[in-house]
Design a protein around this motif. Structure first.
Motif, mmCIF file in Angstrom:
data_model
loop_
_atom_site.group_PDB
_atom_site.id
_atom_site.type_symbol
_atom_site.label_atom_id
_atom_site.label_comp_id
_atom_site.label_asym_id
_atom_site.label_seq_id
_atom_site.Cartn_x
_atom_site.Cartn_y
_atom_site.Cartn_z
ATOM 1 N N LEU A 234 28.848 59.257 36.643
ATOM 2 C CA LEU A 234 27.468 58.881 36.929
ATOM 3 C C LEU A 234 27.005 57.734 36.030
ATOM 4 O O LEU A 234 26.143 56.944 36.419
ATOM 5 N N LEU A 235 27.554 57.672 34.837
ATOM 6 C CA LEU A 235 27.195 56.587 33.923
ATOM 7 C C LEU A 235 27.804 55.260 34.356
ATOM 8 O O LEU A 235 27.159 54.201 34.274
ATOM 9 N N TYR A 236 29.050 55.310 34.801
ATOM 10 C CA TYR A 236 29.776 54.091 35.187
ATOM 11 C C TYR A 236 30.410 54.291 36.556
ATOM 12 O O TYR A 236 31.613 54.502 36.677
ATOM 13 N N PRO A 237 29.595 54.224 37.609
ATOM 14 C CA PRO A 237 30.106 54.518 38.955
ATOM 15 C C PRO A 237 30.911 53.390 39.594
ATOM 16 O O PRO A 237 31.672 53.625 40.521
ATOM 17 N N ARG A 238 30.733 52.162 39.098
ATOM 18 C CA ARG A 238 31.435 51.021 39.695
ATOM 19 C C ARG A 238 32.558 50.597 38.754
ATOM 20 O O ARG A 238 32.390 49.699 37.923
ATOM 21 N N VAL A 239 33.701 51.213 38.929
ATOM 22 C CA VAL A 239 34.808 51.065 37.975
ATOM 23 C C VAL A 239 35.241 49.618 37.805
ATOM 24 O O VAL A 239 35.564 49.177 36.710
ATOM 25 N N CYS A 240 35.239 48.858 38.878
ATOM 26 C CA CYS A 240 35.724 47.475 38.806
ATOM 27 C C CYS A 240 34.591 46.458 38.707
ATOM 28 O O CYS A 240 34.789 45.269 38.934
ATOM 29 N N ASP A 241 33.398 46.925 38.369
ATOM 30 C CA ASP A 241 32.257 46.035 38.192
ATOM 31 C C ASP A 241 32.391 45.319 36.851
ATOM 32 O O ASP A 241 32.507 45.937 35.808
ATOM 33 N N GLY A 242 32.363 43.989 36.879
ATOM 34 C CA GLY A 242 32.524 43.224 35.646
ATOM 35 C C GLY A 242 31.214 42.909 34.959
ATOM 36 O O GLY A 242 31.185 42.099 34.037
ATOM 37 N N GLY A 243 30.105 43.543 35.388
ATOM 38 C CA GLY A 243 28.814 43.208 34.828
ATOM 39 C C GLY A 243 28.242 44.237 33.885
ATOM 40 O O GLY A 243 27.026 44.349 33.775
ATOM 41 N N THR A 244 29.093 44.998 33.213
ATOM 42 C CA THR A 244 28.622 46.075 32.351
ATOM 43 C C THR A 244 28.660 45.670 30.879
ATOM 44 O O THR A 244 29.616 45.061 30.427
ATOM 45 N N ARG A 245 27.592 46.017 30.158
ATOM 46 C CA ARG A 245 27.574 45.854 28.706
ATOM 47 C C ARG A 245 27.547 47.246 28.095
ATOM 48 O O ARG A 245 26.625 48.018 28.359
ATOM 49 N N ARG B 87 19.338 52.506 36.471
ATOM 50 C CA ARG B 87 19.442 52.227 37.911
ATOM 51 C C ARG B 87 20.835 52.575 38.417
ATOM 52 O O ARG B 87 20.990 53.153 39.495
ATOM 53 N N ALA B 88 21.847 52.226 37.635
ATOM 54 C CA ALA B 88 23.219 52.521 38.044
ATOM 55 C C ALA B 88 23.442 54.025 38.164
ATOM 56 O O ALA B 88 24.052 54.511 39.128
ATOM 57 N N THR B 89 22.926 54.787 37.200
ATOM 58 C CA THR B 89 23.084 56.240 37.228
ATOM 59 C C THR B 89 22.272 56.855 38.363
ATOM 60 O O THR B 89 22.752 57.752 39.067
ATOM 61 N N GLY B 90 21.047 56.376 38.552
ATOM 62 C CA GLY B 90 20.220 56.881 39.644
ATOM 63 C C GLY B 90 20.856 56.637 40.999
ATOM 64 O O GLY B 90 20.872 57.529 41.865
ATOM 65 N N ASP B 91 21.394 55.427 41.183
ATOM 66 C CA ASP B 91 22.077 55.107 42.447
ATOM 67 C C ASP B 91 23.304 55.992 42.639
ATOM 68 O O ASP B 91 23.605 56.420 43.763
ATOM 69 N N ALA B 92 24.015 56.267 41.545
ATOM 70 C CA ALA B 92 25.225 57.092 41.627
ATOM 71 C C ALA B 92 24.887 58.528 42.025
ATOM 72 O O ALA B 92 25.598 59.156 42.807
#
Length: 243
Positions: free
Chosen positions: A83-94, A17-22
């Motif tokens: 595209l894999l990690y579009p929200r650099v300051c997002d603290g919800g990534t595993r 979803r993150a990549t698709g949104d990006a």
């Protein structure tokens, strides 16, 4: 670190979803349709249909292979990791399903090889590996990371040498600009020699490169300006195509 497992399907769905949104957001910024993006992938030699792009963006695709990621990112003129990690300051990534939550900036460092990921494996394996195994793998991981950093730095220096040489030759004689870039070029060449020697000592072969055709007048100008050794050969070089 807290050892928390999330269902693998949930982890995959979140990343997709993150990549698709990006991808969708990048298209919006560029002002292009999915059809145009599809045409761009075709021009890059790896066609991806408009329907496939729509499924990726909507999260209805079950997976995304690395080749699609590289081509789509190239068509969108951004690095794949964006595209894999579009929200650099997002603290919800595993980074992996069993890893703790962390900022995407840290995940980007792991993915790009700028941060050793062995700590993640240690945290989820517990006492499966012995201390000697952990130390050995950590040492090997650090060595591989060091080589990667050196190879990347070597390539950056080659780009610097090309840029400085071009800028130096583009300034009129006596303008002061040529002296500025000649000094930068000398520093870059010294760094090139140092990094090349380090890579040689580590047994890392440098990529084969072919010499650019340089006119005699240009070669003389380069050598007179700063006594270049490497820049004549490295300026505007490209890797050899053995296909």
């Amino acid at each position: 670190m807290e050892n928390i497992h999330v269902p693998v399907d949930d982890w995959v769905a979140t990343r997709l979803r993150a990549t698709g949104d990006a991808i969708s957001e990048r298209r919006r910024v560029l002002g292009i349709t999915a059809a145009v993006l599809s045409e761009r992938t075709k021009a890059l030699g790896y066609p991806i249909s408009r329907g496939t792009i729509a499924k990726i963006e909507s999260g209805h695709r079950k997976g995304l292979d690395v080749f699609e990621l590289i081509v789509i990112a190239s068509a969108l003129r951004i690095p794949p990791v964006q595209l894999l990690y579009p929200r650099v300051c997002d603290g919800g990534t595993r980074y992996v399903p069993a890893a703790p939550l962390e900022y995407e900036a840290r995940a980007i460092r792991r993915f790009s090889g700028r941060l050793n990921s062995i700590q993640i494996l240690d945290s989820v394996e517990g006492d499966v590996d012995g201390a000697d195994d952990i130390r050995r793998e950590a040492r090997h991981g650090a060595e591989a990371l060091g080589k990667l950093e050196l190879v990347v730095r070597w390539d950056e220096i080659v780009d610097d040498i090309q840029t400085f040489t071009q800028e130096m030759l583009g300034h009129p004689e006596g303008s002061g600009g040529e002296a500025k870039y000649a000094a930068l070029l000398r520093d870059a060449e010294r760094e090139y020699e140092r990094v090349s020697l380090e890579l040689e000592a580590l047994g890392v072969p440098l990529p084969p490169r072919k010499e650019r055709d340089v006119s005699e007048a240009e070669r003389t100008a380069i050598q007179q300006l700063h006594g270049a050794k490497q820049s004549v050969n490295l300026y505007m070089n490209e890797p050899q195509d053995n296909a």
